[in-house]
Design an enzyme around this catalytic site. Structure first.
Site, PDB file in Angstrom:
ATOM      1  N   GLU A  46       0.845  -1.195   0.000  1.00 11.26           N
ATOM      2  CA  GLU A  46       0.000   0.000   0.000  1.00 11.26           C
ATOM      3  C   GLU A  46       0.882   1.247   0.000  1.00 11.26           C
ATOM      4  O   GLU A  46       1.488   1.596   1.013  1.00 11.26           O
ATOM      5  CB  GLU A  46      -0.917   0.013   1.229  1.00 11.26           C
TER       6      GLU A  46
ATOM      7  N   ARG B 222       0.473  10.410   0.024  1.00 14.81           N
ATOM      8  CA  ARG B 222       0.829  11.467   0.984  1.00 14.81           C
ATOM      9  C   ARG B 222       1.991  12.318   0.508  1.00 14.81           C
ATOM     10  O   ARG B 222       2.431  13.220   1.239  1.00 14.81           O
ATOM     11  CB  ARG B 222       1.163  10.848   2.345  1.00 14.81           C
TER      12      ARG B 222
ATOM     13  N   THR C 114      -4.637   6.104   1.229  1.00 16.83           N
ATOM     14  CA  THR C 114      -5.076   7.496   1.408  1.00 16.83           C
ATOM     15  C   THR C 114      -5.872   7.974   0.202  1.00 16.83           C
ATOM     16  O   THR C 114      -5.752   9.120  -0.229  1.00 16.83           O
ATOM     17  CB  THR C 114      -3.881   8.438   1.710  1.00 16.83           C
TER      18      THR C 114
ATOM     19  N   LYS D  74     -11.274  -1.754   6.386  1.00 22.43           N
ATOM     20  CA  LYS D  74     -10.117  -1.332   7.172  1.00 22.43           C
ATOM     21  C   LYS D  74     -10.617  -0.649   8.446  1.00 22.43           C
ATOM     22  O   LYS D  74     -11.404   0.293   8.372  1.00 22.43           O
ATOM     23  CB  LYS D  74      -9.267  -0.369   6.340  1.00 22.43           C
TER      24      LYS D  74
END
Length: 220
Positions: free
Chosen positions: A50, A54, A78, A138
């Site tokens: 993953e 960011r 994200t 999640k």
């Protein structure tokens, strides 16, 4: 788990979760490092990666891994908007992970063919995701939102939901989460320490990945 899974055209969120006990949460700024890091993690038995959105170079890093490390399965973390989902799919991401859930993000991921692990922290958020057909979720931020005790409480009303707790999960407490029957895997950043990444210490990162082999899940 089929070790040739990465050759499949499309994955499910559950397949992403089942591949290993841990999905590494990765922050990258350099495409060359991205490729070398991916190879180091794959050498340690971790293929589901993953890469979080960011940094300004995150999409380029996803693209580099997808192109140069075919034995890895790179996903995007994200993911917060439909535009994020579309951009990640274009870069070669094979799955998406979001810190929360909205219908528009879910729909964009479906349209882009990306299995989604949406973040949830409350019962209402779980129900919202379930309304859109999502049952592999999640739990984020896991420790701050109640940790293993919260997941244990959810096993009653949400017995058909499976979780990947992320946020505050470490090698030391991962086993406590994985001992729960509704936890399939955990997400963690400890596999890619900032100091090891900065030093390009790929051997150390491979060893951290190998160390996760000692983590065991409850059989489904």
């Amino acid at each position: 788990m089929d070790r040739n899974l990465y050759t499949a055209e499309k994955l499910t969120a559950l397949q992403v979760m089942l591949d290993a006990p841990v999905i590494p949460v990765i922050v990258l700024t350099d495409t060359r490092q991205a490729v070398l890091l991916a190879r180091a993690l794959v050498a340690g038995g971790i293929r589901m990666l993953e890469v979080t959105l960011r940094t300004p170079r995150a999409l380029a890093c996803i693209e580099a891994i997808a192109r140069d490390v075919p034995e890895a399965v790179v996903g995007a973390g994200t993911v917060r908007s439909a535009a994020d989902a579309q951009a990640c799919a274009m870069a070669g991401a094979r799955f998406a992970v979001s810190p929360g859930y909205t219908h528009s993000v879910g729909q964009a991921c479906r349209d882009a063919g990306l299995p989604l692990l949406p973040g949830v922290a409350t019962g209402s958020e779980i129900m919202m995701a379930q309304e859109d057909g999502l049952t592999d979720l999640k739990f984020f931020p896991a420790m701050q939102a109640g940790g293993p005790s919260m997941l244990n409480a959810w096993s009653g009303p949400f017995g058909d939901v499976r979780f990947c707790p992320t946020g505050g999960v470490t090698l030391q407490n991962a086993s406590e989460f994985l001992a729960l029957p509704n936890v399939v895997c955990v997400g963690g950043s400890w596999l890619v320490p900032a100091a090891a990444l900065q030093a390009c210490d790929w051997a150390h990162i491979t060893q951290l990945a190998l160390d996760t082999a000692g983590l065991r899940r409850v059989p489904a």
